[in-house]
Design an enzyme around this catalytic site. Structure first.
Site, PDB file in Angstrom:
ATOM      1  N   GLY A 160     -13.517  10.043 -42.716  1.00 28.58           N
ATOM      2  CA  GLY A 160     -14.436  10.481 -41.667  1.00 28.58           C
ATOM      3  C   GLY A 160     -15.781  10.773 -42.321  1.00 28.58           C
ATOM      4  O   GLY A 160     -16.113  10.224 -43.379  1.00 28.58           O
ATOM      5  N   ARG A 161     -16.525  11.680 -41.697  1.00 32.75           N
ATOM      6  CA  ARG A 161     -17.865  11.992 -42.205  1.00 32.75           C
ATOM      7  C   ARG A 161     -17.836  12.488 -43.644  1.00 32.75           C
ATOM      8  O   ARG A 161     -18.620  12.044 -44.485  1.00 32.75           O
ATOM      9  CB  ARG A 161     -18.513  13.081 -41.316  1.00 32.75           C
ATOM     10  CG  ARG A 161     -18.921  12.607 -39.961  1.00 32.75           C
ATOM     11  CD  ARG A 161     -19.308  13.800 -39.111  1.00 32.75           C
ATOM     12  NE  ARG A 161     -18.118  14.511 -38.696  1.00 32.75           N
ATOM     13  CZ  ARG A 161     -17.639  14.515 -37.460  1.00 32.75           C
ATOM     14  NH1 ARG A 161     -18.287  13.899 -36.517  1.00 32.75           N
ATOM     15  NH2 ARG A 161     -16.538  15.165 -37.169  1.00 32.75           N
ATOM     16  N   ILE A 162     -16.905  13.420 -43.940  1.00 33.86           N
ATOM     17  CA  ILE A 162     -16.895  14.008 -45.289  1.00 33.86           C
ATOM     18  C   ILE A 162     -16.351  13.005 -46.305  1.00 33.86           C
ATOM     19  O   ILE A 162     -16.909  12.844 -47.398  1.00 33.86           O
ATOM     20  CB  ILE A 162     -16.122  15.348 -45.297  1.00 33.86           C
ATOM     21  CG1 ILE A 162     -16.816  16.346 -44.353  1.00 33.86           C
ATOM     22  CG2 ILE A 162     -16.049  15.931 -46.711  1.00 33.86           C
ATOM     23  CD1 ILE A 162     -16.085  17.655 -44.131  1.00 33.86           C
ATOM     24  N   ARG A 182      -6.396   6.666 -40.618  1.00 35.68           N
ATOM     25  CA  ARG A 182      -5.522   6.243 -39.513  1.00 35.68           C
ATOM     26  C   ARG A 182      -6.043   4.954 -38.877  1.00 35.68           C
ATOM     27  O   ARG A 182      -5.315   4.036 -38.608  1.00 35.68           O
ATOM     28  CB  ARG A 182      -5.464   7.355 -38.456  1.00 35.68           C
ATOM     29  CG  ARG A 182      -4.212   8.162 -38.559  1.00 35.68           C
ATOM     30  CD  ARG A 182      -4.107   9.115 -37.430  1.00 35.68           C
ATOM     31  NE  ARG A 182      -5.428   9.594 -37.029  1.00 35.68           N
ATOM     32  CZ  ARG A 182      -5.642  10.448 -36.055  1.00 35.68           C
ATOM     33  NH1 ARG A 182      -4.648  10.916 -35.369  1.00 35.68           N
ATOM     34  NH2 ARG A 182      -6.852  10.849 -35.751  1.00 35.68           N
ATOM     35  N   THR A 183      -7.357   4.924 -38.656  1.00 30.47           N
ATOM     36  CA  THR A 183      -7.953   3.713 -38.112  1.00 30.47           C
ATOM     37  C   THR A 183      -8.871   3.127 -39.186  1.00 30.47           C
ATOM     38  O   THR A 183      -9.713   3.835 -39.725  1.00 30.47           O
ATOM     39  CB  THR A 183      -8.840   4.045 -36.883  1.00 30.47           C
ATOM     40  OG1 THR A 183      -8.339   5.220 -36.279  1.00 30.47           O
ATOM     41  CG2 THR A 183      -8.910   2.922 -35.906  1.00 30.47           C
ATOM     42  N   THR A 241     -10.172  19.693 -50.239  1.00 26.20           N
ATOM     43  CA  THR A 241     -11.185  20.600 -49.678  1.00 26.20           C
ATOM     44  C   THR A 241     -11.073  20.616 -48.149  1.00 26.20           C
ATOM     45  O   THR A 241     -12.026  20.986 -47.470  1.00 26.20           O
ATOM     46  CB  THR A 241     -12.621  20.167 -50.085  1.00 26.20           C
ATOM     47  OG1 THR A 241     -12.796  18.792 -49.744  1.00 26.20           O
ATOM     48  CG2 THR A 241     -12.883  20.369 -51.553  1.00 26.20           C
ATOM     49  N   SER A 242      -9.908  20.190 -47.617  1.00 24.27           N
ATOM     50  CA  SER A 242      -9.793  20.086 -46.146  1.00 24.27           C
ATOM     51  C   SER A 242      -8.988  21.239 -45.552  1.00 24.27           C
ATOM     52  O   SER A 242      -9.572  22.191 -45.042  1.00 24.27           O
ATOM     53  CB  SER A 242      -9.170  18.744 -45.773  1.00 24.27           C
ATOM     54  OG  SER A 242     -10.023  17.709 -46.183  1.00 24.27           O
ATOM     55  N   ARG A 243      -7.682  21.141 -45.596  1.00 21.91           N
ATOM     56  CA  ARG A 243      -6.806  22.217 -45.133  1.00 21.91           C
ATOM     57  C   ARG A 243      -5.585  22.255 -46.030  1.00 21.91           C
ATOM     58  O   ARG A 243      -5.026  21.199 -46.379  1.00 21.91           O
ATOM     59  CB  ARG A 243      -6.347  21.980 -43.686  1.00 21.91           C
ATOM     60  CG  ARG A 243      -7.375  22.306 -42.627  1.00 21.91           C
ATOM     61  CD  ARG A 243      -7.674  23.811 -42.527  1.00 21.91           C
ATOM     62  NE  ARG A 243      -8.634  24.113 -41.489  1.00 21.91           N
ATOM     63  CZ  ARG A 243      -9.956  24.129 -41.634  1.00 21.91           C
ATOM     64  NH1 ARG A 243     -10.492  23.874 -42.823  1.00 21.91           N
ATOM     65  NH2 ARG A 243     -10.749  24.441 -40.629  1.00 21.91           N
ATOM     66  N   GLU A 272      -4.081  31.708 -46.767  1.00 26.71           N
ATOM     67  CA  GLU A 272      -5.344  32.189 -47.351  1.00 26.71           C
ATOM     68  C   GLU A 272      -5.586  33.623 -46.926  1.00 26.71           C
ATOM     69  O   GLU A 272      -5.301  33.969 -45.775  1.00 26.71           O
ATOM     70  CB  GLU A 272      -6.496  31.297 -46.876  1.00 26.71           C
ATOM     71  CG  GLU A 272      -6.364  29.873 -47.390  1.00 26.71           C
ATOM     72  CD  GLU A 272      -7.462  28.940 -46.888  1.00 26.71           C
ATOM     73  OE1 GLU A 272      -8.374  29.398 -46.167  1.00 26.71           O
ATOM     74  OE2 GLU A 272      -7.414  27.758 -47.219  1.00 26.71           O
ATOM     75  N   HIS A 291     -11.881  28.547 -50.557  1.00 23.36           N
ATOM     76  CA  HIS A 291     -12.289  27.959 -49.280  1.00 23.36           C
ATOM     77  C   HIS A 291     -13.811  28.083 -49.046  1.00 23.36           C
ATOM     78  O   HIS A 291     -14.271  28.769 -48.128  1.00 23.36           O
ATOM     79  CB  HIS A 291     -11.525  28.606 -48.110  1.00 23.36           C
ATOM     80  CG  HIS A 291     -11.483  27.738 -46.884  1.00 23.36           C
ATOM     81  ND1 HIS A 291     -10.445  27.744 -45.989  1.00 23.36           N
ATOM     82  CD2 HIS A 291     -12.363  26.812 -46.411  1.00 23.36           C
ATOM     83  CE1 HIS A 291     -10.684  26.878 -45.020  1.00 23.36           C
ATOM     84  NE2 HIS A 291     -11.845  26.303 -45.251  1.00 23.36           N
ATOM     85  N   GLY A 293     -15.983  25.221 -49.001  1.00 17.71           N
ATOM     86  CA  GLY A 293     -16.566  23.887 -48.775  1.00 17.71           C
ATOM     87  C   GLY A 293     -17.918  23.923 -48.086  1.00 17.71           C
ATOM     88  O   GLY A 293     -18.858  23.236 -48.485  1.00 17.71           O
TER      89      GLY A 293
HETATM   90  C1  GLV Z   1     -14.065  24.953 -42.794  1.00 14.41           C
HETATM   91  O1  GLV Z   1     -13.018  24.823 -43.342  1.00 14.41           O
HETATM   92  C2  GLV Z   1     -14.357  24.367 -41.525  1.00 14.41           C
HETATM   93  O2  GLV Z   1     -13.458  23.849 -40.858  1.00 14.41           O
HETATM   94  O3  GLV Z   1     -15.537  24.441 -41.115  1.00 14.41           O
END
Ligand code: GLV
Length: 326
Positions: A160-162, A182-183, A241-243, A272, A291, A293
């Protein structure tokens, strides 16, 4: 001064400027001036007579809470992620959900590259060697040898964007980029970004570094599990760096402890803040950040502006800037 709209907005904690001013000028607000998240009880009580809420990812807006929030029309989360919100229930109840994408992309991609460099070059280990007064020889040919990034393969899970912003940065280090999404993105964009589509298994088995940039939902929960970790090379590194819940942390711990993979860099965790007795903290092949990011002044200012404008636009009958698609 313009008249306030006859709506009440709950602001669950202290967010950076300019959110408070913008909302206070236009609405009646219930504002909690605290650095910490609201206790659940206070959140449940306060949200009940509100038409809108600006919340953070610490506020769990689940079905139970939303059922009691009969007036609520909009949830504006000060985050890109919205896994703390029951989207199905929100949709069923005609509650609009907005988030803050785009404005934190660069900050999160920067941190990802920081973590990539940290694990590739043992920056955290070097730092702790100095702090623990164990740096005894000025220079040594075999001391803390890391890995160059040039010509290494970076596998991106979630383009995606990141993911895209990380790919752009990594390309400038001379890395080869493969991705799984996924796509699949358009061929013309793949060529433009110089990235190659692969299956998840191929990404895991052929990358030197794997970086996760997927959003968390029931399909992606533990997308990196024991079987997937076993596909990774023993010399490879995993960055998240996502979840936290995208990775089965127990499986990751075993892989790191038994040299299944060489190391990891983690900004996010299943729980967390991380438990101080967590077995992860005993490992020396992991770099941790708490956390952070999107934690730059620039990103947080823009997140503040957008999460307030999402609410304002909505109640002015305009389209919010960033609606979450149900
Ligand atoms: C940070 O983890 C966000 O979802 O903005």
């Amino acid at each position: 001064m313009a008249k306030k709209l006859n709506k009440k907005i709950l602001i669950t904690r202290k967010f950076p400027y300019p959110l408070l001013k913008l909302l206070d000028e236009n609405f009646h607000i219930e504002y909690f001036d605290n650095e910490d998240p609201l206790p659940r009880k206070t959140l449940v009580k306060s949200i009940q007579d509100c038409d809108g809420v600006v919340c953070s990812l610490n506020d769990k807006l689940d079905e139970k809470l939303l059922q009691q929030s009969k007036r609520l029309k909009i949830i504006s989360t000060y985050s890109v992620g919205y896994d703390h919100i029951d989207l199905k229930y929100a949709q069923k109840s005609n509650i609009v959900v907005t988030n803050t994408p785009d404005v934190l992309t660069d900050s999160t991609a920067d941190l990802t590259i920081g973590l990539l460099l940290a694990i590739a070059r043992n920056i955290n280990i070097g730092h702790s060697i100095i702090f623990s007064k164990k740096w005894t020889e000025s220079w040594s040919p075999n001391f803390l040898l890391g890995s160059e990034l040039k010509d290494k393969t970076l596998g991106i899970v979630g383009y995606g964007r990141i993911g895209e912003a990380v790919a752009k940065r990594a390309t400038s280090f001379g890395m080869k980029i493969i991705y799984y999404n996924r796509t699949r993105i358009k061929k013309s964009i793949e060529n433009l970004h110089n990235v190659k589509y692969s299956t998840l298994d191929e990404v895991l088995s052929s990358s030197d570094f794997v970086s996760i940039h997927a959003s968390l939902n029931s399909d992606s929960f533990h997308i990196i599990n024991e079987a997937k970790l076993k596909l990774m090379k023993s010399t490879s590194y995993l960055i998240n760096t996502s979840r936290g819940s995208l990775i089965d942390e127990n499986a990751l711990f075993h892989s790191l402890e038994n040299c299944g993979i060489a190391g990891a860099a983690l900004d996010v965790f299943e729980v967390e803040p991380i438990n101080l007795r967590s077995k992860f903290l005993k490992l020396n092949n992991v770099v941790f950040t708490p956390h952070i990011g999107s934690a730059t002044n620039e990103a947080r200012f823009r997140m503040s502006d957008i999460s307030a404008r999402n609410v304002l636009n909505f109640f002015l009958g305009k389209k919010p800037i960033s609606l979450v698609d149900f």
